[in-house]
Motif scaffolding. Sequence first.
Motif, PDB file in Angstrom:
ATOM      1  N   GLY A  34       0.720  -1.475  -0.044  1.00 24.18           N
ATOM      2  CA  GLY A  34      -0.151   0.032  -0.026  1.00 24.18           C
ATOM      3  C   GLY A  34       1.000   1.305   0.051  1.00 24.18           C
ATOM      4  O   GLY A  34       0.309   2.216   0.265  1.00 24.18           O
ATOM      5  N   VAL A  35       2.151   1.246  -0.612  1.00 24.63           N
ATOM      6  CA  VAL A  35       3.006   2.473  -0.316  1.00 24.63           C
ATOM      7  C   VAL A  35       2.343   3.439  -1.612  1.00 24.63           C
ATOM      8  O   VAL A  35       2.070   3.050  -2.623  1.00 24.63           O
ATOM      9  CB  VAL A  35       4.502   2.158  -0.911  1.00 24.63           C
ATOM     10  CG1 VAL A  35       5.189   3.402  -0.915  1.00 24.63           C
ATOM     11  CG2 VAL A  35       5.005   1.022   0.297  1.00 24.63           C
ATOM     12  N   GLN A  36       1.752   4.429  -1.483  1.00 19.94           N
ATOM     13  CA  GLN A  36       1.162   5.466  -2.018  1.00 19.94           C
ATOM     14  C   GLN A  36       2.052   6.028  -3.209  1.00 19.94           C
ATOM     15  O   GLN A  36       1.507   6.136  -4.389  1.00 19.94           O
ATOM     16  CB  GLN A  36       0.318   6.330  -1.370  1.00 19.94           C
ATOM     17  CG  GLN A  36      -0.768   5.822  -0.621  1.00 19.94           C
ATOM     18  CD  GLN A  36      -1.702   6.994   0.028  1.00 19.94           C
ATOM     19  OE1 GLN A  36      -1.598   7.988   0.091  1.00 19.94           O
ATOM     20  NE2 GLN A  36      -2.853   6.488   0.473  1.00 19.94           N
ATOM     21  N   HIS A  37       3.368   6.343  -2.749  1.00 20.76           N
ATOM     22  CA  HIS A  37       3.958   7.200  -3.968  1.00 20.76           C
ATOM     23  C   HIS A  37       5.510   7.134  -3.783  1.00 20.76           C
ATOM     24  O   HIS A  37       5.807   6.215  -2.865  1.00 20.76           O
ATOM     25  CB  HIS A  37       3.482   8.712  -4.093  1.00 20.76           C
ATOM     26  CG  HIS A  37       3.675   9.119  -2.809  1.00 20.76           C
ATOM     27  ND1 HIS A  37       4.943   9.606  -2.063  1.00 20.76           N
ATOM     28  CD2 HIS A  37       2.818   9.636  -1.546  1.00 20.76           C
ATOM     29  CE1 HIS A  37       4.716   9.939  -0.741  1.00 20.76           C
ATOM     30  NE2 HIS A  37       3.405  10.028  -0.620  1.00 20.76           N
ATOM     31  N   ALA A  38       6.349   7.410  -4.674  1.00 23.58           N
ATOM     32  CA  ALA A  38       7.749   7.405  -4.329  1.00 23.58           C
ATOM     33  C   ALA A  38       8.553   8.259  -3.640  1.00 23.58           C
ATOM     34  O   ALA A  38       9.731   8.276  -3.750  1.00 23.58           O
ATOM     35  CB  ALA A  38       8.270   7.363  -5.795  1.00 23.58           C
ATOM     36  N   ARG A  39       8.071   9.461  -3.250  1.00 24.50           N
ATOM     37  CA  ARG A  39       8.628  10.446  -2.435  1.00 24.50           C
ATOM     38  C   ARG A  39       9.261   9.803  -1.104  1.00 24.50           C
ATOM     39  O   ARG A  39       8.485   9.250  -0.414  1.00 24.50           O
ATOM     40  CB  ARG A  39       7.465  11.722  -2.118  1.00 24.50           C
ATOM     41  CG  ARG A  39       7.298  12.425  -3.259  1.00 24.50           C
ATOM     42  CD  ARG A  39       6.607  13.765  -2.731  1.00 24.50           C
ATOM     43  NE  ARG A  39       5.583  13.625  -1.972  1.00 24.50           N
ATOM     44  CZ  ARG A  39       4.049  13.388  -2.044  1.00 24.50           C
ATOM     45  NH1 ARG A  39       4.096  13.196  -3.397  1.00 24.50           N
ATOM     46  NH2 ARG A  39       3.390  12.969  -1.244  1.00 24.50           N
ATOM     47  N   GLY A  40      10.624  10.252  -0.686  1.00 25.73           N
ATOM     48  CA  GLY A  40      10.956   9.977   0.371  1.00 25.73           C
ATOM     49  C   GLY A  40      11.432   8.526   0.603  1.00 25.73           C
ATOM     50  O   GLY A  40      11.851   7.778  -0.415  1.00 25.73           O
ATOM     51  N   ALA A  41      11.210   7.850   1.857  1.00 24.10           N
ATOM     52  CA  ALA A  41      11.804   6.572   2.177  1.00 24.10           C
ATOM     53  C   ALA A  41      10.811   5.677   3.018  1.00 24.10           C
ATOM     54  O   ALA A  41       9.912   6.342   3.603  1.00 24.10           O
ATOM     55  CB  ALA A  41      13.209   6.582   2.741  1.00 24.10           C
ATOM     56  N   ILE A  42      11.029   4.383   2.999  1.00 17.70           N
ATOM     57  CA  ILE A  42      10.103   3.503   4.011  1.00 17.70           C
ATOM     58  C   ILE A  42      11.081   3.216   5.048  1.00 17.70           C
ATOM     59  O   ILE A  42      12.121   2.670   4.696  1.00 17.70           O
ATOM     60  CB  ILE A  42       9.586   2.407   3.173  1.00 17.70           C
ATOM     61  CG1 ILE A  42       8.754   2.523   2.163  1.00 17.70           C
ATOM     62  CG2 ILE A  42       8.819   1.330   4.386  1.00 17.70           C
ATOM     63  CD1 ILE A  42       7.516   3.427   2.399  1.00 17.70           C
ATOM     64  N   ARG A  43      11.032   3.443   6.340  1.00 20.65           N
ATOM     65  CA  ARG A  43      11.673   3.179   7.407  1.00 20.65           C
ATOM     66  C   ARG A  43      11.089   2.089   8.307  1.00 20.65           C
ATOM     67  O   ARG A  43       9.649   2.182   8.688  1.00 20.65           O
ATOM     68  CB  ARG A  43      12.014   4.504   8.194  1.00 20.65           C
ATOM     69  CG  ARG A  43      12.719   5.576   7.659  1.00 20.65           C
ATOM     70  CD  ARG A  43      12.999   6.819   8.045  1.00 20.65           C
ATOM     71  NE  ARG A  43      13.597   6.637   9.441  1.00 20.65           N
ATOM     72  CZ  ARG A  43      14.866   6.699   9.800  1.00 20.65           C
ATOM     73  NH1 ARG A  43      15.670   7.220   8.813  1.00 20.65           N
ATOM     74  NH2 ARG A  43      15.665   6.793  10.749  1.00 20.65           N
ATOM     75  N   VAL A  44      11.674   1.105   8.578  1.00 20.62           N
ATOM     76  CA  VAL A  44      11.249  -0.061   9.342  1.00 20.62           C
ATOM     77  C   VAL A  44      12.169  -0.383  10.580  1.00 20.62           C
ATOM     78  O   VAL A  44      13.117  -0.448  10.458  1.00 20.62           O
ATOM     79  CB  VAL A  44      11.069  -1.352   8.415  1.00 20.62           C
ATOM     80  CG1 VAL A  44      10.608  -2.390   9.141  1.00 20.62           C
ATOM     81  CG2 VAL A  44      10.313  -1.077   7.021  1.00 20.62           C
ATOM     82  N   GLY A  45      11.307  -0.116  11.926  1.00 12.30           N
ATOM     83  CA  GLY A  45      12.038  -0.445  13.103  1.00 12.30           C
ATOM     84  C   GLY A  45      11.557  -1.661  13.584  1.00 12.30           C
ATOM     85  O   GLY A  45      10.553  -2.128  13.497  1.00 12.30           O
TER      86      GLY A  45
END
Length: 144
Positions: A34-45
């Motif tokens: 469900g990632v909506q767009h390519a701006r920025g980053a995905i951070r996973v803790g």
Amino acid sequence: MKHSPTRLAVLALAAALGSNTAQAAAPLEVRLTGVQHARGAIRVGLYADDKTFRKEAQALALQQVPATPGNVVVRFDDLAPGRYAIMAYHDEDGNGEMNRRFGMFPTEGYGLSNNPQVVGPPAFADSAFEAGEKAHTITIELRY
């Protein structure tokens, strides 16, 4: 140097135990949907303690990957068996933190392991899962 049979048996046992310990660690694959767009980053803790859950600076491990619309996969290698929880978010503006309205309500996409429905701050227990000695995959739906 000559080794006694007892010493050789002890060395063999130690080597066998050491190899079992090395095999106990396994990878964890986290699929974010469900990632909506390519701006920025995905951070996973990745968290192993309810006292540090959601405190990114105290995460057991942290992964960051470029955002891609649709699905993103991150991997934590050599994870020892145990109880863990994941909190992920789409850092759309690249500031390294989850933006919140009034300091409480996320304004960027986020997700938790087990995909619990939460009202208020999410609890470790609601997101906790068991990882064993074999590879493990979990899927997290990002909510915007």
